[in-house]
Enzyme design. Structure first.
Site, PDB file in Angstrom:
ATOM      1  N   VAL A  83     -19.708 -16.055 -40.818  1.00 40.64           N
ATOM      2  CA  VAL A  83     -20.275 -15.174 -41.733  1.00 40.64           C
ATOM      3  C   VAL A  83     -21.558 -15.785 -42.435  1.00 40.64           C
ATOM      4  CG1 VAL A  83     -19.324 -13.753 -43.743  1.00 40.64           C
ATOM      5  CG2 VAL A  83     -17.843 -14.516 -41.924  1.00 40.64           C
ATOM      6  N   ALA A 141     -13.308 -33.301 -40.613  1.00 43.08           N
ATOM      7  CA  ALA A 141     -12.679 -33.156 -41.999  1.00 43.08           C
ATOM      8  C   ALA A 141     -12.287 -31.654 -42.094  1.00 43.08           C
ATOM      9  CB  ALA A 141     -13.394 -33.950 -43.186  1.00 43.08           C
ATOM     10  N   TYR A 142     -13.486 -30.757 -41.719  1.00 42.98           N
ATOM     11  CA  TYR A 142     -13.015 -29.451 -42.034  1.00 42.98           C
ATOM     12  C   TYR A 142     -12.321 -28.917 -41.059  1.00 42.98           C
ATOM     13  CZ  TYR A 142     -14.305 -24.297 -42.532  1.00 42.98           C
ATOM     14  OH  TYR A 142     -14.310 -23.073 -42.688  1.00 42.98           O
ATOM     15  N   SER A 196      -9.906 -20.673 -40.397  1.00 44.85           N
ATOM     16  CA  SER A 196     -11.166 -20.726 -39.526  1.00 44.85           C
ATOM     17  C   SER A 196     -10.312 -21.238 -38.118  1.00 44.85           C
ATOM     18  CB  SER A 196     -12.106 -22.172 -39.979  1.00 44.85           C
ATOM     19  OG  SER A 196     -12.946 -22.366 -39.117  1.00 44.85           O
ATOM     20  N   ILE A 199      -9.496 -25.482 -58.186  1.00 45.65           N
ATOM     21  CA  ILE A 199      -8.450 -25.430 -57.159  1.00 45.65           C
ATOM     22  C   ILE A 199      -8.040 -27.031 -56.804  1.00 45.65           C
ATOM     23  CG2 ILE A 199      -8.151 -23.221 -56.368  1.00 45.65           C
ATOM     24  CD1 ILE A 199      -9.209 -24.138 -53.719  1.00 45.65           C
TER      25      ILE A 199
END
Length: 235
Positions: A191, A158-159, A143, A63
């Site tokens: 998780v 960044a995330y 998230s 992707i």
């Protein structure tokens, strides 16, 4: 293929939450396409699922590569002629816990390429298959780090930004699409996967369950929402 067997595609389906999503969709009667950029890992995952007599096939799709996504969409169109459920699950977590302005810009660029642009190009490439039948369910695995309130605390920049923009994309696309096509974002929680680490409190099975209800919502179901465990949460 019988009219009533729906087709689902899961990106990053060879491990973690993605693998569990593939498994549970197949257990619920979907024909599932497991998409992964690594052909070896993808094929191994599919073989494992086929041993349980699950209807799962593999398509190679990186992707972070638009051409790879385009080819994946052509393959799905030729093989199935439809797509009912699309789960954008593939993602990366490249952050060192430094200030955003101190990290190497390539970390932000690489994160956005996969977590935001990847999902954008996948939606764009597969939307025609949904539009031609006037039906689709798109789920973006986001998230809680993508919530606007998280931008007030430093770290994991960044995330966080990649998931904030993924959430924005979810709302924008929901506002633009017509017919019975729904798109929602979901926070699976912390998780225990390769990304989440071993001390995380939730299993991939629990996480998958908290996501999958959005795959089968009826025409009256939500679109353009952000959910955790079936409850709407703040952007």
């Amino acid at each position: 293929m019988s009219k009533d067997s729906k087709v689902a595609l899961v990106t990053g389906g060879n491990r973690g939450i993605g693998y569990e999503l593939v498994r549970q969709l197949a257990l619920n009667g979907f024909k599932v396409i497991l998409a992964s950029r690594d052909p070896k890992m993808g094929h191994e995952a599919v073989q494992k699922l086929k041993e349980s007599n699950l209807d799962v096939s593999f398509v190679v799709m990186d992707i972070s590569n638009q051409e790879s996504i385009r080819q994946g969409a052509i393959t799905v169109s030729e093989r199935y002629g439809r797509l009912d459920v699309l789960i954008n699950n593939a993602g990366v977590y490249l952050d060192e816990n430094e200030k955003l302005l101190n990290i190497d810009p390539s970390v932000l660029e690489g994160t956005m390429t996969t977590n935001f642009f990847g999902a954008y190009h996948v939606i764009r490439s597969f939307m025609p298959l949904m539009e031609q039948q006037g039906y689709g369910r798109i789920i973006n695995v986001s998230s809680e780090y993508g919530a606007m309130s998280q931008m007030s605390s430093p770290g994991v920049g960044a995330y966080k930004l990649s998931k904030l923009t993924l959430n924005g994309l979810t709302r924008l696309v929901a506002a633009e699409i017509k017919g019975d096509i729904k798109i929602n974002a979901v926070d699976p929680g912390w998780v225990s996967t390769d990304m989440g680490g071993p001390s995380a409190s939730r299993t991939p099975k629990q996480a998958a369950r908290s996501i999958l209800w959005l795959a089968t919502i009826g025409p009256e179901g939500p679109s353009g929402g952000f959910f955790r465990d079936g409850k709407q949460i703040n952007w």
